[in-house]
Design a protein around this motif. Structure first.
Motif, mmCIF file in Angstrom:
data_model
loop_
_atom_site.group_PDB
_atom_site.id
_atom_site.type_symbol
_atom_site.label_atom_id
_atom_site.label_comp_id
_atom_site.label_asym_id
_atom_site.label_seq_id
_atom_site.Cartn_x
_atom_site.Cartn_y
_atom_site.Cartn_z
ATOM 1 N N VAL A 307 45.395 16.096 -17.602
ATOM 2 C CA VAL A 307 44.080 16.584 -17.212
ATOM 3 C C VAL A 307 43.574 15.815 -15.999
ATOM 4 O O VAL A 307 42.997 16.391 -15.060
ATOM 5 C CB VAL A 307 43.087 16.469 -18.385
ATOM 6 N N GLN A 308 43.776 14.494 -15.989
ATOM 7 C CA GLN A 308 43.374 13.688 -14.840
ATOM 8 C C GLN A 308 44.115 14.122 -13.577
ATOM 9 O O GLN A 308 43.533 14.172 -12.489
ATOM 10 C CB GLN A 308 43.630 12.209 -15.129
ATOM 11 N N LEU A 309 45.400 14.444 -13.731
ATOM 12 C CA LEU A 309 46.175 14.921 -12.593
ATOM 13 C C LEU A 309 45.604 16.228 -12.064
ATOM 14 O O LEU A 309 45.479 16.412 -10.837
ATOM 15 C CB LEU A 309 47.632 15.114 -13.003
ATOM 16 N N GLN A 310 45.233 17.135 -12.964
ATOM 17 C CA GLN A 310 44.651 18.407 -12.531
ATOM 18 C C GLN A 310 43.349 18.174 -11.768
ATOM 19 O O GLN A 310 43.089 18.805 -10.745
ATOM 20 C CB GLN A 310 44.389 19.295 -13.748
ATOM 21 N N ASP A 311 42.521 17.249 -12.278
ATOM 22 C CA ASP A 311 41.259 16.951 -11.609
ATOM 23 C C ASP A 311 41.498 16.371 -10.221
ATOM 24 O O ASP A 311 40.777 16.689 -9.260
ATOM 25 C CB ASP A 311 40.428 15.977 -12.451
ATOM 26 N N MET A 312 42.500 15.517 -10.100
ATOM 27 C CA MET A 312 42.819 14.932 -8.798
ATOM 28 C C MET A 312 43.292 16.006 -7.822
ATOM 29 O O MET A 312 42.934 16.001 -6.640
ATOM 30 C CB MET A 312 43.891 13.858 -8.958
ATOM 31 N N GLU A 313 44.093 16.935 -8.304
ATOM 32 C CA GLU A 313 44.578 18.024 -7.452
ATOM 33 C C GLU A 313 43.405 18.867 -6.958
ATOM 34 O O GLU A 313 43.352 19.252 -5.789
ATOM 35 C CB GLU A 313 45.566 18.901 -8.218
ATOM 36 N N SER A 319 44.453 22.661 -4.814
ATOM 37 C CA SER A 319 44.553 23.719 -5.812
ATOM 38 C C SER A 319 44.708 25.102 -5.200
ATOM 39 O O SER A 319 45.224 26.012 -5.819
ATOM 40 C CB SER A 319 43.310 23.711 -6.720
ATOM 41 N N GLY A 320 44.251 25.245 -3.938
ATOM 42 C CA GLY A 320 44.384 26.543 -3.311
ATOM 43 C C GLY A 320 45.726 26.743 -2.647
ATOM 44 O O GLY A 320 46.028 27.815 -2.130
ATOM 45 N N GLY A 321 46.570 25.755 -2.627
ATOM 46 C CA GLY A 321 47.854 25.866 -1.969
ATOM 47 C C GLY A 321 48.952 26.219 -2.933
ATOM 48 O O GLY A 321 48.780 27.013 -3.845
ATOM 49 N N ASP A 322 50.113 25.618 -2.715
ATOM 50 C CA ASP A 322 51.269 25.924 -3.547
ATOM 51 C C ASP A 322 51.099 25.306 -4.920
ATOM 52 O O ASP A 322 51.031 24.090 -5.069
ATOM 53 C CB ASP A 322 52.529 25.371 -2.867
ATOM 54 N N ARG A 323 51.039 26.184 -5.955
ATOM 55 C CA ARG A 323 50.856 25.697 -7.321
ATOM 56 C C ARG A 323 52.134 25.854 -8.131
ATOM 57 O O ARG A 323 52.104 25.922 -9.352
ATOM 58 C CB ARG A 323 49.724 26.479 -8.009
ATOM 59 N N VAL A 327 50.451 23.029 -13.588
ATOM 60 C CA VAL A 327 50.306 23.700 -14.876
ATOM 61 C C VAL A 327 48.827 23.805 -15.197
ATOM 62 O O VAL A 327 48.099 22.806 -15.145
ATOM 63 C CB VAL A 327 51.034 22.934 -15.995
ATOM 64 N N ARG A 328 48.391 25.007 -15.529
ATOM 65 C CA ARG A 328 47.017 25.159 -15.988
ATOM 66 C C ARG A 328 46.975 24.905 -17.489
ATOM 67 O O ARG A 328 47.827 25.401 -18.236
ATOM 68 C CB ARG A 328 46.487 26.557 -15.714
ATOM 69 N N LEU A 329 45.988 24.154 -17.926
ATOM 70 C CA LEU A 329 45.862 23.802 -19.335
ATOM 71 C C LEU A 329 44.748 24.607 -19.983
ATOM 72 O O LEU A 329 43.616 24.644 -19.504
ATOM 73 C CB LEU A 329 45.558 22.307 -19.485
ATOM 74 N N ILE A 330 45.091 25.283 -21.070
ATOM 75 C CA ILE A 330 44.100 25.966 -21.902
ATOM 76 C C ILE A 330 44.294 25.457 -23.329
ATOM 77 O O ILE A 330 45.410 25.457 -23.849
ATOM 78 C CB ILE A 330 44.271 27.493 -21.846
ATOM 79 N N LEU A 331 43.218 25.007 -23.930
ATOM 80 C CA LEU A 331 43.276 24.368 -25.241
ATOM 81 C C LEU A 331 42.360 25.114 -26.206
ATOM 82 O O LEU A 331 41.381 25.738 -25.790
ATOM 83 C CB LEU A 331 42.832 22.905 -25.134
ATOM 84 N N SER A 332 42.675 25.054 -27.482
ATOM 85 C CA SER A 332 41.795 25.684 -28.462
ATOM 86 C C SER A 332 41.642 24.780 -29.670
ATOM 87 O O SER A 332 42.480 23.898 -29.932
ATOM 88 C CB SER A 332 42.353 27.043 -28.898
#
Length: 518
Positions: A307-313, A319-323, A327-332
């Motif tokens: 999650v920290q890595l995603q926030d840094m990106e 985030s608008g470039g090459d993804r 990985v997008r994280l969705i949690l339930s």
């Protein structure tokens, strides 16, 4: 910003003014017409990008304007509004090419979301059609499945190209209807997302907005409310054919733990390898972790780092470039994570990281008439699946379904209808078919929730519970009439804004309105 032209067609002058006021904040050019004939004259004089029409599904010619627009102005999107449930008309409207079918009057947030989505899809389709050959420009996937008043679509079609949605009866869109890029067979088409209740429609509308981002999303809700379907809805909003990897947190912990007698260092290596394997499989797509509260301590650390890595990106603007490697994280979760934090079973820093963007799937008992819609959807599905000539429910059977409070939510309703279809040997499911299925649940529910309350005869509910639904409907009607202006609504209902806010929160009517403004 490009200003689209929107033609609003409504025979009621006050309704026409209300719809216009709801859409004025979007900044588009609004035209008005009181009837189909006036709408056709306006369309012939100056084509528009979207037609929003309120029609009575009981009229035999209610879909004539839709048919005309789809034939003469194929690039113009059409959103219809029905004042009441009419499954056959909804099915026919979607078959003829309606971009969405909404309840009239619809909450402002839901209406704006449907309009924005229809305009965006039309713009993408037009851009793809007008692009010079050889440039490789194609229509991008829609921002999310279009909101429908009834069903959200049929089972996957055997055709290699599927439309983004289809109608309540499973009919696909016509060939001349704008289509998004083909998606995988996992497109969210489960009946859990069928319904007209504002609490569900607003959650879906918010999910449509979130689908366009890469933000980590936490989905809360009781078991059986459709959290997995919401996760797929979010994934398919922008991910197209990219991977969707789903796993239960307990399974992930078990797979990583391996042999309980193994050395701690070996267990740690197994955990790291298992986590890395899941991230690798989901690269460029979505990793959905179900029941995130069941993660063990080491996996919580791994998740926190991701999650920290995603926030840094996101902060670095990448985030608008090459993804392709992100990985997008969705949690339930069906547990109260805040309580798990207090018990020391869940990391507080992780909880704060993942709970900033949150969706709550409403329980079925709070969704009013959706029980009947869902039951009919499941009845049609299982009648086809088991080749049974079961065409509907009797009135007493529908009453039994409405009285049950569905502790297992939509998942329980699906099982009940499936068993009833199998047991039914006539054309309609009766209360007799439902009684043996629901009575054991009703007894268990009473023991769990009433704690000593005497058994109540059928049709009688606790007074507090019985009064909640009328209060909710009154608040919804007032909010709709006043364009969801809380201050004016509180004044009209003769309550203060704090009381209104608490009641909206109680009935899950809160929506972050600015998110819908273009």
């Amino acid at each position: 910003m490009h200003k689209s032209r929107i033609l609003i067609v409504c025979p009621d002058a006050s309704g026409l003014a209300l719809l216009t006021s709801m859409l004025k904040s979007m900044g588009h050019v609004i035209d008005e017409a009181p009837n189909d004939r006036a709408a056709v004259r306006l369309l012939e004089r100056d084509p528009v990008d979207l037609v929003l029409a309120s029609v009575d599904p009981g009229d035999s010619d209610c879909l004539e304007l839709l048919t005309y627009v789809r034939r003469k102005h194929a690039r113009t999107a059409v959103v219809l509004m029905f004042p009441r449930v009419h499954p056959e008309r909804i099915k026919e409207a979607v078959r003829l090419g309606a971009a969405a079918v909404l309840k009239y009057p619809a909450p402002a947030a839901e209406l704006r979301a449907a309009v924005l989505q229809a305009l965006a899809e039309t713009e993408r389709s037009t851009a793809a059609t007008n692009s010079p050959p050889g440039l490789g420009i194609a229509a991008e996937p829609a921002a999310g499945p279009r909101p429908l008043f009834g069903d959200v679509g049929p089972a996957p079609s055997p055709s290699p190209v599927e439309p983004p949605v289809a109608g309540p009866g499973g009919d696909a869109a016509p060939a001349d209807r704008p289509r998004a890029t083909p998606v995988a067979a996992e497109t969210p088409r489960e009946a859990t997302l069928v319904g007209t209740d504002p609490s569900l429609r607003q959650i879906i509308g918010l999910a449509n907005v979130l689908a366009a981002s890469s933000a980590t999303v936490l989905i809360q809700g009781e078991p059986g409310t459709g959290k997995s379907e919401l996760a797929r809805w979010l994934h398919h909003g922008t991910s197209g054919e990219r991977p969707f990897v789903a796993i239960h947190a307990a399974e992930l912990s078990d797979a990583a733990g391996g042999d309980a007698r193994a050395e701690p260092a070996a267990s740690q290596r197994n955990l790291t390898l298992e986590w890395t394997s899941k991230l690798t499989r989901a690269a460029g797509g979505t990793l959905y972790i179900e029941e995130v509260g069941a993660l063990d301590a080491q996996l919580q650390i791994q998740l926190l780092r991701e999650v920290q890595l995603q926030d840094m990106e996101a902060a670095s603007g990448r985030s608008g470039g090459d993804r392709s490697a992100l990985v997008r994280l969705i949690l339930s979760t069906s547990e109260d994570l805040a309580s798990l934090v207090e018990q020391g079973r869940f990391r507080q820093d992780l909880f704060h990281r993942i709970s900033s963007v949150c969706l709550t799937a409403p329980p079925l008992r709070h969704r009013g008439d959706d029980v009947e819609l869902l039951a009919e959807h499941f009845r049609a599905r299982f009648a086809r699946q088991f080749d049974r000539n079961v065409v509907g429910f009797t009135r007493d059977a529908l009453e039994v379904l409405r009285r049950h409070d569905w502790p297992g939510n939509v998942r329980e309703l699906q099982g009940v209808v499936q068993r009833a279809v199998v047991m039914c040997h006539g054309p309609r499911i009766t209360a007799t078919h439902l009684g043996p299925i629901l009575n054991p649940h009703r007894g268990a529910r009473g023991a769990r929730t009433t704690q000593g309350r005497p058994h109540l005869p059928i049709g009688i509910r606790p007074l507090k519970e019985a009064l909640e639904e009328p209060e909710k409907q009154i608040i919804i009607q007032a909010l709709q009439a006043l364009n969801w202006n809380r201050q004016e609504t509180a004044r009209m209902l003769d309550i203060n804004r704090t009381t209104l806010y608490k009641k909206m929160k109680k009935y899950r009517l809160l929506v972050d309105e600015p998110m819908w403004v273009d």
